[in-house]
Design an enzyme around this catalytic site. Structure first.
Site, PDB file in Angstrom:
ATOM      1  N   CYS A   1     -88.745  90.045  -8.856  1.00 29.02           N
ATOM      2  CA  CYS A   1     -87.981  89.621 -10.030  1.00 29.02           C
ATOM      3  C   CYS A   1     -88.067  90.650 -11.166  1.00 29.02           C
ATOM      4  O   CYS A   1     -87.553  91.750 -11.046  1.00 29.02           O
ATOM      5  CB  CYS A   1     -88.468  88.243 -10.480  1.00 29.02           C
ATOM      6  SG  CYS A   1     -87.300  87.346 -11.520  1.00 29.02           S
ATOM      7  N   HIS A   2     -88.733  90.317 -12.288  1.00 32.64           N
ATOM      8  CA  HIS A   2     -88.888  91.249 -13.405  1.00 32.64           C
ATOM      9  C   HIS A   2     -90.116  92.155 -13.253  1.00 32.64           C
ATOM     10  O   HIS A   2     -90.338  93.036 -14.081  1.00 32.64           O
ATOM     11  CB  HIS A   2     -89.001  90.487 -14.729  1.00 32.64           C
ATOM     12  CG  HIS A   2     -87.707  89.892 -15.208  1.00 32.64           C
ATOM     13  ND1 HIS A   2     -87.113  88.813 -14.597  1.00 32.64           N
ATOM     14  CD2 HIS A   2     -86.896  90.237 -16.241  1.00 32.64           C
ATOM     15  CE1 HIS A   2     -86.002  88.500 -15.231  1.00 32.64           C
ATOM     16  NE2 HIS A   2     -85.835  89.340 -16.226  1.00 32.64           N
TER      17      HIS A   2
ATOM     18  N   CYS B   1    -103.099  64.866  -2.752  1.00 34.82           N
ATOM     19  CA  CYS B   1    -103.083  64.261  -4.085  1.00 34.82           C
ATOM     20  C   CYS B   1    -102.682  62.784  -4.028  1.00 34.82           C
ATOM     21  O   CYS B   1    -103.379  61.961  -3.458  1.00 34.82           O
ATOM     22  CB  CYS B   1    -102.169  65.075  -4.986  1.00 34.82           C
ATOM     23  SG  CYS B   1    -102.464  64.812  -6.762  1.00 34.82           S
ATOM     24  N   HIS B   2    -101.526  62.428  -4.604  1.00 36.58           N
ATOM     25  CA  HIS B   2    -101.041  61.048  -4.575  1.00 36.58           C
ATOM     26  C   HIS B   2    -100.269  60.724  -3.291  1.00 36.58           C
ATOM     27  O   HIS B   2     -99.851  59.579  -3.097  1.00 36.58           O
ATOM     28  CB  HIS B   2    -100.145  60.772  -5.788  1.00 36.58           C
ATOM     29  CG  HIS B   2    -100.883  60.642  -7.083  1.00 36.58           C
ATOM     30  ND1 HIS B   2    -101.479  61.712  -7.708  1.00 36.58           N
ATOM     31  CD2 HIS B   2    -101.112  59.561  -7.871  1.00 36.58           C
ATOM     32  CE1 HIS B   2    -102.039  61.314  -8.833  1.00 36.58           C
ATOM     33  NE2 HIS B   2    -101.843  60.012  -8.961  1.00 36.58           N
TER      34      HIS B   2
END
Length: 387
Positions: free
Chosen positions: A119-120, A312-313
């Site tokens: 990208c940049h 996680c959840h």
């Protein structure tokens, strides 16, 4: 043989995905990855930015996760590393003006070591004068700087475009991570085997941003066929994601994340054709656990003894599907009640990055555990990265 060592050059407001996906993917593959930032030490934090194209003339920006550095820039010995990764975002705009950064990048480029920039990040390559006569791509806005520095510009025909020129790997945006990371592993001398697998991701609105994209792109980078589906949605539609972070409060904070594009249509999926299931966390599992078709899908994978990886959840769905009885697993600590009531033996995630495998089930507590989470799933699938 000692593991390959990679350096990740960070800065404030680097793009969120562009730092975390390669950081955790490469660790999952068995590499040692050090993340550093000029003027900061191990344990310090860099803020990140969520950049995405949302129909405007340029990308939008919102705040991303806080990224914790694990090494100190001033202690870096470039000769001890096998490769360098430059994330994009806004950080490269100022990093390109720091002499120590330019010197470091020049050392990697001239030594012939693997150098990957996205990208940049290519602004830093231009500042270091290491792209003269080299083919490279980048986010289109970086083109003038690369052309002025003597690079052979390759126009990215898609946001996933990646260009390889010897030891130099460049990509346009994080959409190209799978190819970008795969080429970087190859440049480091890596060989991937056993990746002819088909994996299904069970998605929903406001799933955690990292918890879907990091494993999704990490598995794609290995060469797996990976599909993402969401009930009542079709291929090409998106799910909004949530950034859950730990910022000193009694529980996690939430910020809006990237929009995640689905690759398949839920109602068309033949679950028997997949080798494994991945369930991201976040807030999506709360409502997905109420969907009878989701429960049936999860039960198919468990009863077929196919690998299931939930983080996680996500374990809220496993509990609702009544597939945890007699199993050992972990989850985000707030989900302990669901897990215990479902008849599982609770495994304390200490530290929060701990993940566990019990038969065909891999469970993790939160996104800091992605390297273990992905590597344990790789073991179940028979996927190996060797150097």
């Amino acid at each position: 043989m000692a593991p390959k060592r990679v350096l990740l050059l960070c800065g404030d407001f680097m793009e969120d995905y562009e730092v975390m996906v390669p950081f955790q993917a490469l660790q999952a593959y068995g590499l040692t990855v050090d993340a550093v930032c000029p003027g900061k030490k191990a344990g310090d934090v860099c803020r990140t930015a969520v950049h995405q194209l949302s129909g405007h003339q340029t990308y939008s920006e919102t705040r991303g996760h806080n990224f914790e550095l694990n090494a100190t820039f001033d202690d870096v010995d470039a000769t001890s590393y096998d490769g360098l990764v430059l994330p994009g975002g806004r950080a490269p705009e100022y990093l390109a003006h720091i002499p120590g950064v330019v010197e470091l990048v020049t050392k990697f480029a001239t030594s012939g070591k693997a150098l990957a920039s996205i990208c940049h990040g290519q602004l830093i390559l231009a500042a270091a004068g290491v792209v003269k006569g080299r083919k490279c791509t980048a986010f289109p806005a970086v083109r003038p700087a690369l052309v002025a520095s003597g690079a052979h510009w390759v126009e990215p025909d898609t946001n996933s475009a990646t260009v390889v020129d010897g030891n130099l790997i460049t990509a346009a945006t994080y959409e190209g991570h799978p190819e970008f990371i795969r080429h970087f592993v190859k440049a480091l001398g890596g060989n991937i085997s056993g990746s002819d697998k088909k994996i299904l991701f069970l998605c929903g609105d406001y799933m955690e941003d990292y918890e879907v994209t990091v494993p999704f792109q990490s598995l794609q980078a290995l060469g797996c066929h990976v599909d993402a589906v969401c009930p009542k949605k079709k291929a090409g539609e998106t799910c909004p994601t949530a950034i859950h972070d730990f910022e000193g409060d009694q529980t996690y904070s939430e910020k809006p994340g990237h929009d995640f594009a689905l690759t398949a249509t839920y109602s068309d999926v033949d679950v028997s054709s997949y080798d494994a299931l991945v369930i991201p966390g976040g807030r999506a599992p709360e409502y997905l656990a109420l969907d009878e078709s989701v429960i049936a899908l999860v039960k198919h994978f468990i009863e077929s003894k196919k690998p299931v990886a939930s983080i996680c959840h996500g374990q809220q769905i496993l509990a609702a599907a009544d597939v945890l009885k007699g199993r050992k697993c972990t989850a985000f600590p707030a989900v302990k009640l669901n897990v215990v009531l479902a008849g599982a033996t609770w495994l304390e995630p200490d530290p929060i990055s701990r993940c566990f495998t019990d038969g065909n089930l891999v469970t993790g507590a939160a996104w800091p555990g992605h390297p273990e989470f992905i590597s344990q799933l790789m073991v179940l699938l028979g996927i190996k990265v060797s150097f």
